[in-house]
Design an enzyme around this catalytic site. Structure first.
Site, PDB file in Angstrom:
ATOM      1  N   ASP A  96       6.413  -8.775   5.847  1.00 28.01           N
ATOM      2  CA  ASP A  96       6.554  -8.797   7.307  1.00 28.01           C
ATOM      3  C   ASP A  96       7.447  -7.663   7.794  1.00 28.01           C
ATOM      4  O   ASP A  96       8.039  -7.746   8.866  1.00 28.01           O
ATOM      5  CB  ASP A  96       7.117 -10.148   7.767  1.00 28.01           C
ATOM      6  CG  ASP A  96       8.510 -10.409   7.191  1.00 28.01           C
ATOM      7  OD1 ASP A  96       8.755  -9.991   6.046  1.00 28.01           O
ATOM      8  OD2 ASP A  96       9.336 -11.036   7.890  1.00 28.01           O
ATOM      9  N   GLU A  97       7.521  -6.590   7.013  1.00 23.65           N
ATOM     10  CA  GLU A  97       8.334  -5.433   7.382  1.00 23.65           C
ATOM     11  C   GLU A  97       7.452  -4.323   7.950  1.00 23.65           C
ATOM     12  O   GLU A  97       6.528  -3.855   7.294  1.00 23.65           O
ATOM     13  CB  GLU A  97       9.113  -4.901   6.175  1.00 23.65           C
ATOM     14  CG  GLU A  97      10.066  -3.771   6.538  1.00 23.65           C
ATOM     15  CD  GLU A  97      10.819  -3.238   5.329  1.00 23.65           C
ATOM     16  OE1 GLU A  97      11.842  -2.569   5.522  1.00 23.65           O
ATOM     17  OE2 GLU A  97      10.377  -3.495   4.191  1.00 23.65           O
TER      18      GLU A  97
END
Length: 225
Positions: A132-133
């Protein structure tokens, strides 16, 4: 003489037929080669897309992002300008995966990519680095005040929930900011600075942004509040 002449005509006719056959075969082979070359070129482009883009969101992946970052550093050095690196992490993303499943998490990532692309300018670079970066390179944006505006727009873009199969998924971004060249003159140095700033944003309550420099960080904290 007539027999010799007739034989020569036959030989000439046969030679002409063979020449036409060879020419025809040559044209057919050229077409095949051209077709195969076109197919190989397309395959090469597809392989490059697989190597440099994220399969889920179609954003540039970490490898492509690194290339863009190095190019932006080189361009900024030539033109004596600055830019900003924004590292973005989704708050409580693990909770979505744990409660609704990985398909819901994937849907949230796809929507995150769409919202970030909608915010970014044409000259900016939006990428998914993994999990989720996400990351954004803000071109020609080397001052905190301009970055503040971009970060506020990112936070505002996540006010609306993401709907998935009757579920309302909510998340917020935490953002770490590093400015070139103040916070690093290389890709690795910039990333490390932005990562430390991202950690500060998480530690300070999430759904906010922090600068790598503490003096600008204090100003940004007041604006984010």
């Amino acid at each position: 003489l007539l027999k010799i002449l007739g034989a020569l005509l036959v030989v000439a006719a046969v030679a002409a037929v063979r020449v036409r056959y060879v020419q025809q075969r040559s044209q057919e082979l050229e077409q095949v080669v051209e077709q195969r070359t076109h197919e190989l070129t397309q395959l090469q482009h597809q392989l490059e897309e697989l190597a440099y883009s994220d399969a889920l969101t179609a954003l540039p992946n970490r490898r492509m992002f690194g290339d863009w970052c190095r190019q932006m550093i080189a361009s900024s050095e030539r033109q004596d300008t600055g830019f900003a690196l924004l590292l973005i992490d989704l708050d409580h993303f693990k909770d979505v995966n744990d409660t609704l499943g990985h398909d819901a998490g994937d849907a949230l990532l796809v929507e995150t990519a769409r919202r970030l692309r909608a915010i970014a300018r044409q000259a900016d670079v939006v990428a998914r680095l993994g999990g989720d970066e996400f990351a954004i390179l803000l071109a020609d944006t080397g001052v905190p005040s301009a970055v503040d505006i971009a970060c506020r727009r990112i936070l505002d873009a996540f006010d609306a929930p993401v709907l998935y199969e009757g579920h309302s998924m909510r998340t917020s971004p935490s953002i770490g900011v590093a400015l070139f060249p103040a916070d690093g003159s290389t890709q690795d140095a910039l990333y490390k600075s932005a990562d430390l700033a991202l950690y500060e944003a998480k530690r300070e309550g999430r759904n906010t942004w922090r600068f790598a420099h503490r003096e600008t960080d204090a100003a940004a904290q007041g604006r984010a509040a």
